[in-house]
Design a protein around this motif. Sequence first.
Motif, short mmCIF file in Angstrom:
data_model
loop_
_atom_site.label_atom_id
_atom_site.label_comp_id
_atom_site.label_asym_id
_atom_site.label_seq_id
_atom_site.Cartn_x
_atom_site.Cartn_y
_atom_site.Cartn_z
N ARG A 281 0.21 -4.28 -3.80
CA ARG A 281 0.25 -3.18 -2.84
C ARG A 281 -0.21 -1.91 -3.54
N VAL A 282 -1.02 -1.09 -2.87
CA VAL A 282 -1.60 0.09 -3.51
C VAL A 282 -0.49 1.11 -3.84
N VAL A 283 0.57 1.12 -3.06
CA VAL A 283 1.84 1.76 -3.44
C VAL A 283 2.95 0.77 -3.14
N PHE B 230 12.83 -4.03 -0.46
CA PHE B 230 13.08 -2.81 -1.22
C PHE B 230 11.97 -2.67 -2.25
N SER B 231 11.68 -1.44 -2.63
CA SER B 231 10.60 -1.28 -3.61
C SER B 231 10.70 0.06 -4.32
N THR B 232 9.98 0.17 -5.41
CA THR B 232 9.71 1.50 -5.96
C THR B 232 8.30 1.86 -5.49
N LYS C 210 -3.28 13.55 3.46
CA LYS C 210 -2.96 13.95 2.08
C LYS C 210 -2.44 12.78 1.25
N PHE C 211 -2.24 11.62 1.87
CA PHE C 211 -1.57 10.53 1.16
C PHE C 211 -2.30 10.09 -0.11
N PRO C 212 -3.62 9.88 -0.05
CA PRO C 212 -4.31 9.49 -1.29
C PRO C 212 -4.10 10.51 -2.41
N VAL D 146 12.38 7.88 8.31
CA VAL D 146 11.68 9.11 7.92
C VAL D 146 10.92 9.73 9.10
N ASN D 147 9.92 9.03 9.59
CA ASN D 147 9.14 9.60 10.70
C ASN D 147 9.98 9.66 11.98
N THR D 148 9.53 10.51 12.89
CA THR D 148 10.14 10.57 14.21
C THR D 148 9.44 9.56 15.12
N GLN E 104 3.70 -11.67 0.33
CA GLN E 104 2.88 -11.73 1.55
C GLN E 104 3.55 -11.08 2.76
N LEU E 105 4.74 -10.56 2.56
CA LEU E 105 5.43 -9.87 3.66
C LEU E 105 4.66 -8.58 3.95
N ALA E 106 4.27 -8.38 5.19
CA ALA E 106 3.38 -7.26 5.50
C ALA E 106 3.95 -6.42 6.63
N PRO F 250 2.18 13.81 12.65
CA PRO F 250 0.85 13.55 12.08
C PRO F 250 0.86 12.61 10.88
N LEU F 251 1.99 12.47 10.27
CA LEU F 251 2.08 11.52 9.16
C LEU F 251 2.11 10.10 9.72
N LEU F 252 2.90 9.93 10.76
CA LEU F 252 3.03 8.61 11.38
C LEU F 252 1.71 8.17 12.01
N GLN F 253 1.03 9.11 12.63
CA GLN F 253 -0.24 8.76 13.28
C GLN F 253 -1.21 8.14 12.28
N GLY F 254 -1.28 8.74 11.09
CA GLY F 254 -2.19 8.20 10.06
C GLY F 254 -1.66 6.90 9.48
N ARG F 255 -0.36 6.80 9.37
CA ARG F 255 0.21 5.55 8.82
C ARG F 255 -0.15 4.38 9.73
N ASN F 256 -0.19 4.66 11.02
CA ASN F 256 -0.48 3.57 11.95
C ASN F 256 -1.85 2.96 11.71
N THR G 161 -4.55 -1.91 5.17
CA THR G 161 -4.24 -2.40 3.82
C THR G 161 -3.89 -3.89 3.86
N GLN G 162 -3.25 -4.35 4.93
CA GLN G 162 -2.90 -5.78 5.00
C GLN G 162 -4.17 -6.62 5.04
N VAL G 163 -5.20 -6.10 5.71
CA VAL G 163 -6.45 -6.86 5.79
C VAL G 163 -7.06 -6.97 4.40
FE1 HDD Z 1 3.70 3.96 3.05
C1 HDD Z 1 3.60 0.83 1.77
C2 HDD Z 1 7.13 3.83 3.13
C3 HDD Z 1 3.82 7.24 4.09
C4 HDD Z 1 0.37 3.99 3.31
N1 HDD Z 1 5.08 2.61 2.52
C5 HDD Z 1 4.84 1.35 2.04
C6 HDD Z 1 6.08 0.66 1.85
C7 HDD Z 1 7.07 1.51 2.22
C8 HDD Z 1 6.45 2.73 2.66
C9 HDD Z 1 8.56 1.22 2.19
C10 HDD Z 1 6.23 -0.75 1.30
C11 HDD Z 1 6.25 -1.75 2.40
C12 HDD Z 1 6.50 -3.12 1.85
O1 HDD Z 1 7.60 -3.34 1.32
O2 HDD Z 1 5.61 -3.96 1.94
N2 HDD Z 1 5.18 5.29 3.44
C13 HDD Z 1 6.52 5.00 3.52
C14 HDD Z 1 7.21 6.13 4.10
C15 HDD Z 1 6.28 7.09 4.36
C16 HDD Z 1 5.00 6.57 3.95
C17 HDD Z 1 8.70 6.19 4.38
C18 HDD Z 1 6.47 8.45 4.96
C19 HDD Z 1 7.20 8.65 6.02
N3 HDD Z 1 2.35 5.37 3.56
C20 HDD Z 1 2.59 6.64 3.99
C21 HDD Z 1 1.34 7.27 4.38
C22 HDD Z 1 0.37 6.34 4.17
C23 HDD Z 1 1.02 5.15 3.66
C24 HDD Z 1 1.22 8.68 4.91
C25 HDD Z 1 -1.12 6.44 4.39
C26 HDD Z 1 -1.74 7.28 5.10
N4 HDD Z 1 2.24 2.67 2.53
C27 HDD Z 1 0.93 2.87 2.79
C28 HDD Z 1 0.08 1.67 2.46
C29 HDD Z 1 1.14 0.64 2.00
C30 HDD Z 1 2.42 1.42 2.07
C31 HDD Z 1 -1.04 1.96 1.56
C32 HDD Z 1 0.89 -0.08 0.68
C33 HDD Z 1 1.22 -1.51 0.91
C34 HDD Z 1 1.43 -1.62 2.34
O3 HDD Z 1 1.24 -0.42 2.93
O4 HDD Z 1 1.71 -2.62 2.95
O5 HDD Z 1 -0.61 1.26 3.56
#
Ligand code: HDD
Length: 716
Positions: free
Chosen positions: A90-92, A131-133, A178-180, A239-241, A353-355, A371-377, A383-385
């Motif tokens: 996972r990239v994070v 759970f993760s770091t 701003k996430f990257p 976190v997000n609304t 593989q849990l996504a 706006p954070l959630l919108q981009g996350r969507n 990233t899963q692809v």
């Molecule tokens: Fe994210 C993974 C939580 C903002 C993009 N994020 C990831 C995971 C968690 C969070 C718990 C691990 C999921 C797992 O266990 O597989 N992230 C958050 C929270 C955020 C947040 C609580 C703010 C409210 N994330 C955030 C933004 C972006 C991302 C703003 C991109 C625009 N996050 C990702 C990702 C990851 C991810 C790159 C990496 C692996 C994955 O998604 O499945 O898409």
Amino acid sequence: MASEILYKATETVQKVMPGEHDVKFAQMATSTKDSQDTKARITTDWGTKQINTDDWLAVATEDKVGPSLLEDGFAREKIHRFDHERIPERVVHARGAAAFGKFTLFESAEDVTSAGVLTDTKRETPVALRFSTVLGSRGSADSVRDVRGFAVKFYTEEGNWDIVGNNIPVFFIQDAMKFPDVIHAGKPEPDNEVPQAQTAHNNFWDFQYLHPEATHMFMWTQSDRAIPRSYRMMQGFGVNTYTLLNAKGERNFVKFIFTPELGVHSFVWDEALKLAGQDPDFHRKDLEEAISAGAFPKWKFGIQVIPEAQEQDFEFDILDATKLWPEELIPIRYIGQLELNRMPDEYFTQVEQLAFCTSHIVPGIGLSDDPLLQGRNFSYQDTQVSRLGINFEELPVNKPICPVMNNNRDGAMRHTITKGKANYWPNRFEAHPPATAQEGGYVDYPEKVAGIKTRLKSKKFREHFNQAQLFYNSLSPPEKAHIVAALGFELDHCDDPVVYKRMADRLCEIDLDLAQHVAELVGADVPSEAKRPNHGKKAKGLSQLELMPAEPTIATRRVAIIIAEGYDAIAYNGVKAALTASGAVPFTIGPKRSTIFAAGESKSSGKGVVPDHHLEGMRSTMFDSIFVPGGVDAIATLRKNGRALHWVREAFGHLKAIGATGEAVAFVRDACQLPGVSFSSSGEVVDSYGVVTASQVHPESFKEAVKMAKGAKDFV
Ligand code: HDD
């Protein structure tokens, strides 16, 4: 009913776990095979049984090895498969652990939502929780200072619902774009890939200064929340609304919160640092240990709800992810419970593989314009692809428990075989039409939207410091001191003066005392006045001391009982039995992991104890508490053992409960360099440092001290 909509569980399912009713488990069991099956025989992936998996087919004789043959498809397949075992991490949130369990409701939220998972109090919804770091790579340590991911997949009867949350209620940035940047700044620096799984470096803090919106969140990451004692002892926040839609079509804004039954507890920093080397898998093992022992971790599930009409009633924007909703203003309504009760059978297929995708929502639950959630969507699906391929939803762990039918077809690694000619809609067969609302189809809320096309946020998004102050003010003095120490550590690791000087300056926006202490520690100019007066306000539930369970418990606490040859068997057995009876997990630690005899026991008696570990094999950091029974010879031996002294001293330094009786009393007090004491008439001394010493065994007092040990840490 979930059991009816589940595609058929096979007979093997019942064999695997009789009486198991979890539909997700039953579904995964249909894709499960047993590596410990002695009747099975090794085959190739195409099914041919193999008679040799050790020697590559070669031109060879008894006297001489010869060249290996390319024609050996068995050998080539084995190496080929191995070469391709890794997928991109996972990239994070690359490092993590997961478990399965169930979600139940004790109160229906039908006044605010029509979602079955939040209204049907008879349901047990299967869940997976990872759970993760955030920053470390897959092989990094569990105990580092970092945000912890708390991602929950609810396998609901209406489809998968993912809450992809963290153990901290706010985020660093307001806009997904701003996430990257925030992640690049936190991850290892680009020129030398240093440091691993740390925010203690120039780039991270440079970013924090240059993004005032990150101030609130970095205060949380410098608090004890970022070094949790266990995954089982931390909160989870969506976190997000999000939004909830009820049967009347009314919309409410919502935040999701999970609060652990065991309370919120943390390491002390020195412990976390040491564990990163001594036991990098500490959290992962802790989760498995508790679940295997039947001590199932549980969280209360709560919602904070704001009716749509009140969206603008707050001084902060309720769609700004850098802000929390103070409980005083929007109380948490606890309506359900999440329990983890099963570890995965295989890490790769069920955790790696849990996504998760924030866009995975079910009827009755909606997104918001955050706006954070919108981009996350966009980001999660994308990233899963790249990690798992376009058919990632078909993997056993991701597959919904309800029927899936649509015209999405083909792509790499497609598993489902869809019969018939209808791969489009509308079709002449009228096959698989879209559902009506009555049939449970997802109904989008007709939100009225008006505005101009621009790159802009509403005014309220521009205020960044009020809640950073609110958080800091709400903490107890020791928790505040821990933030000073944490910032002191982190900025000490920044060698660019621009970075640590500016950061000291930023702290003047929060609290002058904090800024002065940190500036002095890290060698920045000590400020004489605040940049902004501290408003002095506090909020409930932000200090983790307020999140202690009503009835503190020692259940699942790891207690090391240190013995040596000639130990006091009465004290040993008494305390061990008392700990076990209360659900704690005692471990016997000796100078060696071979039989150790109690005072008065002869080797021929056949008695004795085989310790679980020896003093060099483990460290005090891996336990919540230690107990040393007496015994003249045992204590004489331990006094001469430097490692034993270090165990006691280190546990004391980490503010852990230490118990001792008989001859061990003086040993413990000497090791901790405590002043001598005289015993009370009952023979018991409990001093304020969490050290319980007694002339006789007092398991109850010791248990009390263990209960409070992590609490005591918070107080000192
Ligand atoms: Fe994210 C993974 C939580 C903002 C993009 N994020 C990831 C995971 C968690 C969070 C718990 C691990 C999921 C797992 O266990 O597989 N992230 C958050 C929270 C955020 C947040 C609580 C703010 C409210 N994330 C955030 C933004 C972006 C991302 C703003 C991109 C625009 N996050 C990702 C990702 C990851 C991810 C790159 C990496 C692996 C994955 O998604 O499945 O898409």
